[in-house]
Design an enzyme around this catalytic site. Structure first.
Site, PDB file in Angstrom:
ATOM      1  N   LYS A  38       0.001  39.060 -83.128  1.00 11.45           N
ATOM      2  CA  LYS A  38      -0.835  39.658 -84.181  1.00 11.45           C
ATOM      3  C   LYS A  38      -1.405  38.555 -85.088  1.00 11.45           C
ATOM      4  O   LYS A  38      -0.926  37.417 -85.072  1.00 11.45           O
ATOM      5  CB  LYS A  38       0.004  40.637 -84.996  1.00 11.45           C
ATOM      6  CG  LYS A  38       1.171  40.006 -85.748  1.00 11.45           C
ATOM      7  CD  LYS A  38       2.083  41.064 -86.347  1.00 11.45           C
ATOM      8  CE  LYS A  38       3.257  40.433 -87.064  1.00 11.45           C
ATOM      9  NZ  LYS A  38       4.232  41.431 -87.518  1.00 11.45           N
ATOM     10  N   ARG A 136       9.412  51.046 -94.570  1.00 11.03           N
ATOM     11  CA  ARG A 136       7.994  50.718 -94.488  1.00 11.03           C
ATOM     12  C   ARG A 136       7.314  51.774 -93.617  1.00 11.03           C
ATOM     13  O   ARG A 136       6.586  52.604 -94.130  1.00 11.03           O
ATOM     14  CB  ARG A 136       7.832  49.307 -93.918  1.00 11.03           C
ATOM     15  CG  ARG A 136       6.428  48.799 -93.945  1.00 11.03           C
ATOM     16  CD  ARG A 136       6.337  47.328 -93.591  1.00 11.03           C
ATOM     17  NE  ARG A 136       6.606  47.063 -92.192  1.00 11.03           N
ATOM     18  CZ  ARG A 136       6.502  45.850 -91.644  1.00 11.03           C
ATOM     19  NH1 ARG A 136       6.151  44.815 -92.387  1.00 11.03           N
ATOM     20  NH2 ARG A 136       6.750  45.669 -90.363  1.00 11.03           N
ATOM     21  N   TYR A 264     -12.397  20.235-110.614  1.00  7.87           N
ATOM     22  CA  TYR A 264     -12.808  21.289-111.544  1.00  7.87           C
ATOM     23  C   TYR A 264     -11.770  21.508-112.654  1.00  7.87           C
ATOM     24  O   TYR A 264     -10.568  21.426-112.418  1.00  7.87           O
ATOM     25  CB  TYR A 264     -12.962  22.610-110.789  1.00  7.87           C
ATOM     26  CG  TYR A 264     -14.190  22.670-109.904  1.00  7.87           C
ATOM     27  CD1 TYR A 264     -15.458  22.372-110.398  1.00  7.87           C
ATOM     28  CD2 TYR A 264     -14.064  23.055-108.576  1.00  7.87           C
ATOM     29  CE1 TYR A 264     -16.574  22.453-109.581  1.00  7.87           C
ATOM     30  CE2 TYR A 264     -15.172  23.147-107.748  1.00  7.87           C
ATOM     31  CZ  TYR A 264     -16.430  22.834-108.262  1.00  7.87           C
ATOM     32  OH  TYR A 264     -17.531  22.924-107.449  1.00  7.87           O
ATOM     33  N   MET A 313     -13.322  25.020-102.938  1.00  7.00           N
ATOM     34  CA  MET A 313     -13.596  25.895-101.801  1.00  7.00           C
ATOM     35  C   MET A 313     -13.582  25.126-100.470  1.00  7.00           C
ATOM     36  O   MET A 313     -12.996  25.595 -99.493  1.00  7.00           O
ATOM     37  CB  MET A 313     -14.953  26.592-101.984  1.00  7.00           C
ATOM     38  CG  MET A 313     -15.202  27.668-100.948  1.00  7.00           C
ATOM     39  SD  MET A 313     -16.852  28.376-101.068  1.00  7.00           S
ATOM     40  CE  MET A 313     -16.806  29.160-102.662  1.00  7.00           C
TER      41      MET A 313
END
Ligand SMILES: *Cc1c(COP(=O)(O)O)cnc(C)c1O
Length: 367
Positions: A38, A136, A264, A313
């Protein structure tokens, strides 16, 4: 120096084979192995890994969603594929591509029977999921009678598997709880065996279950994270080999002075003259901002270098002061020589999350 020219994920199929052998070693020869592929095979490549696992002896594969199973089928994979979280909306594809659903509630079962009826299909295999404590997905014990009657009466479906999922198989403080889950599962198994003798297989173990609860292998085990080289505790990690290595190169090197900032928001400020390397990968490639500001380390020429400042990014910066390196040199973000656990120095998350997040923008290479 290194030959690599871009950010890439190297996938080592020999490491996969070694992990597979280690997990199979103590299983009874009758026990089947299900390879869990998966989430892009835990961030690698589901088709290449799926085919390799079948070649290694996996008799089943498993995915989370129907679409993931469809792409395995389209790639020519023929073994049974269990879909852990099938959605009603894609049921036609589940049937068309002969994927085996995990059935965990009556609502889904009704939808499935309807679909099968309209396709005039009989005895479609399903695996029933029982809740033994994870809370779950799965049927509760007070529903077993009802569900067994529905299955008995339905000609469209056939009970071919019964399973449950362990909540804390890698946590050695939860041995009692896990043993309770296993004995509840045995109880459910007996219940269904009385009603559907010699018809279905049973399975409960994930990777840590295989390693820590060999008495619970039943007819099949479901290996995920350990195939990819990670476990849930230090003992497990130690025996496994990381399959995926995330690598890049130094795009630029610069020297900065005391008081200069990096990135940043000026989150990093040099307290001594420093050498900073900029690497061409960022949060869009799967390196979350949580790893910025000294919370993680990468490997450059055998030395570890912390990520400094905020992760951007498409880029991030590391402090390479005192490390002999040049622009173009190879960097291992994590992998074979520098495990995800060492990368995640501040222990903010788990290997599962880090490896499954490597974005599709990163080129995959197989070795
Ligand atoms: C993901 C998953 C697994 C594999 O678990 P690992 O801990 O990665 O081995 C097994 N069973 C189910 C139901 C899962 O969702």
């Amino acid at each position: 120096m290194s030959g690599i020219q871009e950010t890439r994920l190297e996938i080592d199929l020999n490491a996969l084979a070694e992990n597979y052998a280690l997990l199979s070693k103590n299983l009874s020869p009758k026990t089947k192995m299900m390879g869990v592929v998966k989430a892009f095979a835990y961030g690698t490549d589901p088709i290449v890994i799926g085919k390799k696992l079948v070649e290694l002896g996996a008799e089943f594969l498993a995915v989370a969603y129907i679409e993931e199973g469809v792409s395995l089928r389209k790639a020519g994979i023929k073994v049974p594929i269990l879909v852990f979280y099938p959605q009603l909306k894609e049921l036609n594809k589940l049937v068309e591509f002969n994927l085996t659903p995990s059935v965990y509630n009556i609502h889904f079962l009704d939808g499935l029977r309807c679909e099968l009826k309209s396709s005039e299909i009989l005895n479609f295999p399903i695996h029933l999921k029982i809740n033994t404590g994870l809370n779950r997905l799965g049927f509760e014990f007070d529903q077993l009678q009802e569900i067994s009657e529905i299955i008995k009466d339905a000609e469209t479906i056939k009970l071919s598997g019964l399973f449950s999922h362990l909540a804390a198989s890698g946590n050695l403080d939860e041995v009692e709880f896990t043993k309770t889950q296993i004995s509840k599962f045995k109880e459910a198994k007996t219940f269904f065996e009385d009603r559907f003798p010699n018809q279905f297989i049973s399975h409960i173990c994930n990777s840590s279950g295989i390693i820590n609860y060999p008495e619970a292998e039943f007819d099949m085990v479901r290996a995920g994270i350990a195939l990819y080289g990670y476990g849930n505790n230090p003992k497990e990690h130690q025996m496994l080999k990381p399959v995926a290595s995330l690598k890049t190169i130094i795009a630029q090197l610069r020297h900065i002075q005391i008081g200069d900032s990096v990135g940043y928001e000026r989150k990093f400020k040099a307290t001594t003259a420093s050498k900073i390397a900029t690497l061409p990968l960022g949060y869009a490639d799967g390196i979350s901002r949580i790893f910025g500001n000294g919370n993680s380390e990468v490997l450059i020429n055998g030395k570890t270098a912390p990520i400094v400042g905020n992760v951007c990014m498409d880029t991030l910066m590391v402090d390479v002061t005192g490390i002999d390196c040049d622009e173009g040199d190879e960097v291992e973000i994590f992998g074979k020589n520098h495990s995800v656990l060492k990368f995640d120095k501040a222990k903010q998350t788990i290997p599962y999350e880090i490896i499954t997040r490597i974005s599709q923008r990163v080129t995959r290479y197989f070795i």
